[in-house]
Scaffold this active site. Structure first.
Site, mmCIF file in Angstrom:
data_model
loop_
_atom_site.group_PDB
_atom_site.id
_atom_site.type_symbol
_atom_site.label_atom_id
_atom_site.label_comp_id
_atom_site.label_asym_id
_atom_site.label_seq_id
_atom_site.Cartn_x
_atom_site.Cartn_y
_atom_site.Cartn_z
ATOM 1 N N SER A 17 0.855 -1.184 0.000
ATOM 2 C CA SER A 17 0.000 0.000 0.000
ATOM 3 C C SER A 17 0.895 1.240 0.000
ATOM 4 C CB SER A 17 -0.948 -0.064 1.208
ATOM 5 O OG SER A 17 -1.856 0.993 1.179
ATOM 6 N N HIS A 44 -2.407 -0.841 -3.531
ATOM 7 C CA HIS A 44 -3.453 0.171 -3.325
ATOM 8 C C HIS A 44 -2.963 1.496 -3.901
ATOM 9 C CE1 HIS A 44 -4.419 -2.085 0.686
ATOM 10 N NE2 HIS A 44 -4.805 -2.770 -0.363
ATOM 11 N N ASP A 137 -4.732 -4.489 5.739
ATOM 12 C CA ASP A 137 -5.014 -5.409 4.634
ATOM 13 C C ASP A 137 -3.830 -6.352 4.451
ATOM 14 O OD1 ASP A 137 -6.294 -6.584 2.504
ATOM 15 O OD2 ASP A 137 -5.659 -5.055 1.057
#
Lengths: 197, 280
Positions: A17, A44, A137
């Protein structure tokens, strides 16, 4: 950093991310041209920037880089990026699949969705790598990979631009390897020869 | 005597049996749905129904009256937006609408309409282009609750900012706020839009063609199907389209599993809009 796998690695699943573009810019080019494993990446990104992924990574990598379309077959030695706004799943076959199901851990694509489905498809032939990021996540996905017998590699939190995602995973599992980016690059460079009994 | 099989293969057996049970008991056909998504949704349902295994869930859905209706929500409901992928709607305006104008009356099929956002988007677009009065929009789905929500046309006010932005980017000529009224944390869309929309139950897995269409829009539905069911659905679209009719699919979907893939020509490759070839 030496690696001993009992069997060949068929697939590598990577999640990242915040700080992920920089981390991947170092790690993905380290994969040698003769890598046999297929590589799946969930990163992400703000929606507007996401579709530039192939343009950013293809010129730097020794392996071909693609953004996934639904039901694409999986080729060895190819890097597949989840497209913006879709979950990337490994379906029976194995083949690539996409979904627009709700975000998981506020994320779509979600690292855990990729890791869980890749674990089901590849079992102990999967290596999962979780890199820098805020949020949680990927932690649940890492647990699924470990339960299925896959190899778990987590970026050393202190060396990550954002340590939360690696830390969240390490709270849940005892990872097989906790490595800096340099060590991950060394591991990737040796991959085609690792696991060849 | 061997031990029990590995957990993963037990899950596979249970999944196959569960979708067979649903088909035989409730006539919903999930047998050709893509397995990885289905598995994830069923696992969420197992948590909700407090079941340890899919076999337990199967027992409950066969023997308890309310379980299936709720399970159907887990299996089918999708979150959607109005004017999702604004460039798709912009391409419809620029490349498809000029040809739609040449028809005295129009039939448009939104297949897999879920809670109706795309059907209302299409109605607003047609209103802006002056075509709504001569159009009939069929919005179909397999989930009766989703169809009820679609018919009600009530959405969370928190989503309206995104809807408005998408509408603007799609080339919208009016203000989205002309089409809804706000009350508390909800907005309700104008009844006049609904006069030209028929919401109805239809399954791409088991039902057949029901009318001749000038445009079929089916986006982010095929990704949930396996190749064989994708092929069935695409063949239905091909059959229902008039000569030179248009088909729009999701931005990451393709026609390649259709037996008629060659008989569609690209109208906008980027936006996945196709036209049925004019076969002489």
């Amino acid at each position: 950093m030496s690696l001993h796998f009992d069997h060949p690695i068929e697939a590598i699943a990577i999640g990242a991310s915040t700080g992920g573009v920089e981390a991947l810019t170092r790690v993905l080019p380290a994969l040698p041209a003769d890598t046999r494993a297929s590589v799946f990446v969930v990163l992400h990104l703000p929606r507007e920037r996401a579709s530039l992924l192939v343009d950013v990574f293809a010129p730097r990598c020794k392996l071909p880089v693609r953004e996934v379309h639904d039901k694409d077959p999986i080729a060895p030695g190819t890097i597949y990026f989840a497209p913006p706004e879709y979950h990337l799943l490994i379906d029976d076959g194995p083949q690539l699949a996409l979904s627009m199901d709700e975000p998981v851990e506020f994320s779509r694509p979600s690292v855990s969705v990729l890791f869980e489905t890749a674990a089901a498809a590849y079992g102990d032939r999967l290596l999962a790598l979780l890199l820098t990021g805020a949020g949680r996540d990927g932690a649940a996905g890492m647990q699924a990979v470990q339960r299925a017998g896959g190899i778990t590699v987590v970026q050393q939190p202190a060396s990550a631009r954002m340590p939360q995602m690696p830390e969240a995973a390490l709270d849940r599992i005892s990872a097989d390897h906790v490595l800096t980016l340099d060590e991950i690059m060394t591991m990737f460079a040796a991959l085609p020869r690792a696991g060849r009994a | 005597m061997n031990g029990v099989p590995a957990e993963a293969s037990v899950n596979d057996v249970e999944l196959k049996l569960l979708v067979e049970a649903i088909y035989h008991a409730y006539h919903y056909d999930f047998r050709r749905y893509a397995r990885a998504s289905l598995r994830r949704r069923l696992h969420a349902a197992m948590v909700r129904f407090d079941c340890q295994t899919l076999s337990q869930l199967q027992g409950r859905l066969l023997h308890e009256s309310d379980v299936f209706a709720e399970l159907l929500e887990y299996l089918t409901v999708q979150v959607s937006d109005m004017f999702r992928d604004p460039s798709y709607f912009r391409a419809l305006r620029e490349k498809v609408v000029p040809l739609l104008r040449t028809y005295p009356s129009l039939k448009i099929w939104i297949a897999g309409c879920s809670s109706g956002e795309e059907a209302y988007s299409m109605a607003i677009l047609l209103r802006e282009e002056g075509l709504l009065d001569r159009s009939l929009i069929y919005a179909t789905d397999i989930n009766p609750n989703a169809l009820r929500r679609a018919e009600a046309g009530i959405y969370d006010a928190a989503k309206v900012a995104d809807f408005t932005r998408n509408h603007h980017l799609s080339g919208g000529r009016s203000s989205l706020s002309d089409y809804y009224s706000a009350a508390y944390d909800r907005v309700i869309f104008d009844k006049n839009l609904r006069r030209n929309i028929v919401f109805s139950d239809h399954s791409l897995a088991t039902d057949s063609v029901f009318a001749e269409m000038q445009l079929v829009s089916c986006r982010n539905v095929l990704i949930y199907f396996d190749r064989e069911l994708q092929s069935r659905a695409l063949d239905l679209f091909h059959e229902s389209l008039c000569r030179k009719g248009f088909l729009g699919i999701g931005l990451r979907e393709s026609l390649r599993f259709s037996s008629h893939a060659d008989s569609f020509v690209e109208v906008s490759r980027e936006d996945r809009i196709y036209q049925k070839a004019d076969l002489r």
